[in-house]
Design a protein around this motif. Structure first.
Motif, short mmCIF file in Angstrom:
data_model
loop_
_atom_site.label_atom_id
_atom_site.label_comp_id
_atom_site.label_asym_id
_atom_site.label_seq_id
_atom_site.Cartn_x
_atom_site.Cartn_y
_atom_site.Cartn_z
N LEU A 93 0.84 -1.18 0.00
CA LEU A 93 0.00 0.00 0.00
C LEU A 93 0.88 1.24 0.00
O LEU A 93 1.89 1.30 0.72
CB LEU A 93 -0.91 0.00 1.23
CG LEU A 93 -1.96 -1.11 1.29
CD1 LEU A 93 -2.67 -1.09 2.65
CD2 LEU A 93 -2.98 -0.95 0.18
N TYR A 94 0.50 2.22 -0.81
CA TYR A 94 1.27 3.45 -0.94
C TYR A 94 0.37 4.65 -0.70
O TYR A 94 -0.79 4.67 -1.12
CB TYR A 94 1.88 3.58 -2.34
CG TYR A 94 2.87 2.50 -2.70
CD1 TYR A 94 4.23 2.66 -2.47
CD2 TYR A 94 2.45 1.31 -3.29
CE1 TYR A 94 5.14 1.67 -2.81
CE2 TYR A 94 3.35 0.32 -3.63
CZ TYR A 94 4.69 0.50 -3.39
OH TYR A 94 5.59 -0.48 -3.72
N LEU A 95 0.93 5.68 -0.06
CA LEU A 95 0.26 6.97 0.07
C LEU A 95 0.89 7.94 -0.91
O LEU A 95 2.12 8.09 -0.95
CB LEU A 95 0.41 7.52 1.50
CG LEU A 95 -0.01 8.98 1.68
CD1 LEU A 95 -1.53 9.10 1.56
CD2 LEU A 95 0.47 9.53 3.03
N SER A 96 0.07 8.58 -1.73
CA SER A 96 0.54 9.61 -2.65
C SER A 96 0.13 10.96 -2.08
O SER A 96 -1.02 11.13 -1.64
CB SER A 96 -0.06 9.42 -4.04
OG SER A 96 0.21 10.54 -4.86
N GLY A 97 1.04 11.91 -2.06
CA GLY A 97 0.71 13.22 -1.52
C GLY A 97 1.82 14.23 -1.71
O GLY A 97 2.91 13.91 -2.19
N PHE A 98 1.54 15.46 -1.33
CA PHE A 98 2.52 16.54 -1.45
C PHE A 98 3.27 16.66 -0.14
O PHE A 98 2.67 16.94 0.92
CB PHE A 98 1.81 17.85 -1.79
CG PHE A 98 2.74 19.01 -2.01
CD1 PHE A 98 3.44 19.14 -3.20
CD2 PHE A 98 2.94 19.96 -1.01
CE1 PHE A 98 4.32 20.20 -3.40
CE2 PHE A 98 3.80 21.02 -1.20
CZ PHE A 98 4.49 21.14 -2.39
N ASP A 99 4.58 16.46 -0.19
CA ASP A 99 5.43 16.57 0.99
C ASP A 99 5.75 18.05 1.21
O ASP A 99 6.51 18.65 0.45
CB ASP A 99 6.72 15.77 0.77
CG ASP A 99 7.53 15.64 2.05
OD1 ASP A 99 7.51 16.58 2.86
OD2 ASP A 99 8.20 14.61 2.23
N VAL A 100 5.14 18.64 2.24
CA VAL A 100 5.29 20.08 2.49
C VAL A 100 6.74 20.41 2.83
O VAL A 100 7.27 21.44 2.40
CB VAL A 100 4.35 20.51 3.62
CG1 VAL A 100 4.55 21.98 3.96
CG2 VAL A 100 2.90 20.26 3.23
#
Length: 367
Positions: free
Chosen positions: A192-199
């Motif tokens: 399982l992977y989380l995709s997102g913007f790393d602030v």
């Protein structure tokens, strides 16, 4: 003739499917008048099944959320779907639940099934075998309960557009604290992977859930770009990392041949158009920890290629070709050793390896 109890249970099955159902709809599907349908609803409530009344223009009846689960009513196919999913989760050591939870849920489902269907489901459990699951690395020692907690928290944050923070242990690195605006969760090849913007790093990143701990939902809301595609973040080349080399080149080969060495999880490969039609060339882009691995793969691919960048890759390929030619012309052991190590500053290029080598491109290396 269908007895009233059969119609009551049929109405329960309709309500269990979810959503709000009008009295007219329930009466039509159970084949009774609306007055009788209301009476059946009252029968269900007397059985301690929480049926809510929804008022208004689009009102009707629905099962209350967070209420005690009513008796399960599965068709044969539905029962098989549930048990099969539990079987697959038990086999997958990185599933979001513990083995104990899977066994307990399976036992509960089988206990409420009709005797005939239960025997058929038991036959599936007794006769179906799965091949061994792939080897997992040390990060996947996280227990099922922890995985479930992480998945539930991140899924809720992604749905509600809430930022999160968590501890993350990257490959060959110490644990760091991340502040992320989540886009979505992707299941791919048993992980399982989380995709997102790393602030913190100001870039899109992909994180393996089995390396995440201590998820905390933050205040505020976020908005993902309109064209955001979490699946592409996982299947396409991952966002660049400081230790990776960006590589662009053209290869004259059939797409299937290139994909046998560089699958979609490792690189992009798009046809290069020429005047009047396709040119037979593919433009390939990937990111790799070591340029030597790229050279070895290109040699093993055995097709014409043109390096667009970086210049260091072109130099490595030229140096390997020169030394290989000198070694091939050597007539003795000492001459071969001298020819291969003639350039003191040259980096030895290992023999070509399959795409799963330790020189892993970024699409196999989440942030």
């Amino acid at each position: 003739m269908v007895r009233p109890v059969g119609r009551v249970l049929a109405m329960l099955e309709i309500l269990q499917a979810g959503g709000t159902h009008t009295v007219a709809e329930l009466a039509r599907r159970v084949v009774v008048d609306e007055r009788t349908a209301r009476r059946y609803v009252q029968h269900l409530r007397e059985l301690d099944i929480a049926v809510e009344t929804v008022r208004g223009r689009y009102g009707g009846y629905r099962l209350a959320r967070h209420s005690r689960l009513p008796p399960l009513m599965f068709t044969d196919e539905e029962a098989l779907a549930v048990v099969w999913a539990l079987l697959a989760d038990r086999r997958d050591t990185v599933g979001p639940t513990s083995e104990l939870a899977v066994q307990s849920a399976s036992a509960k489902v089988r206990r409420v099934l009709p005797a005939g269907l239960a025997r058929r489901i038991d036959a599936v459990l007794d006769t179906v075998s799965f091949t061994p699951a792939p080897d997992r690395d040390r990060y996947e020692e996280q227990d099922g309960s922890a995985r479930a907690t992480v998945l539930l928290a991140l899924a809720e944050a992604a749905r509600d557009l809430r930022p999160v923070s968590f501890g993350y242990t990257a490959r060959r690195a110490a644990a760091t604290q991340r502040h992320v605006e989540p886009y979505g969760i992707v299941a791919h090849q048993g992980r399982l992977y989380l995709s997102g913007f790393d602030v913190t790093r100001q870039a899109v990143r992909t994180f393996r859930l089995d390396r995440i701990a201590g998820v905390r939902t933050l205040e505020g809301t976020v908005s993902a770009p309109v064209d955001t595609d979490p699946v592409h973040h996982v299947l396409g080349p991952f966002a660049p990392a400081p230790q990776l080399h960006e590589v662009a080149l053209r290869v004259h080969a059939e797409p299937a041949h290139v994909r046998s060495w560089l699958p979609e999880t490792m690189a992009s490969a798009t046809p290069v158009d020429a005047a009047g039609g396709e040119s037979g060339w593919l433009r390939v882009f990937l990111r790799a920890d070591r340029l030597e691995w790229v050279v070895g793969t290109l040699v093993a691919m055995d097709r014409p290629f043109v390096v667009e960048y970086p210049e260091a890759l072109r130099d490595l390929a030229a140096g390997l070709a020169s030394r290989t030619a000198e070694v091939a012309a050597a007539a003795s052991d000492d001459a071969a050793i001298t020819a291969w190590s003639g350039d003191p500053g040259a980096t030895r290029t290992p023999s070509s390896r399959a795409p799963g080598s330790t020189a892993t491109p970024s699409s196999r290396t989440p942030s």
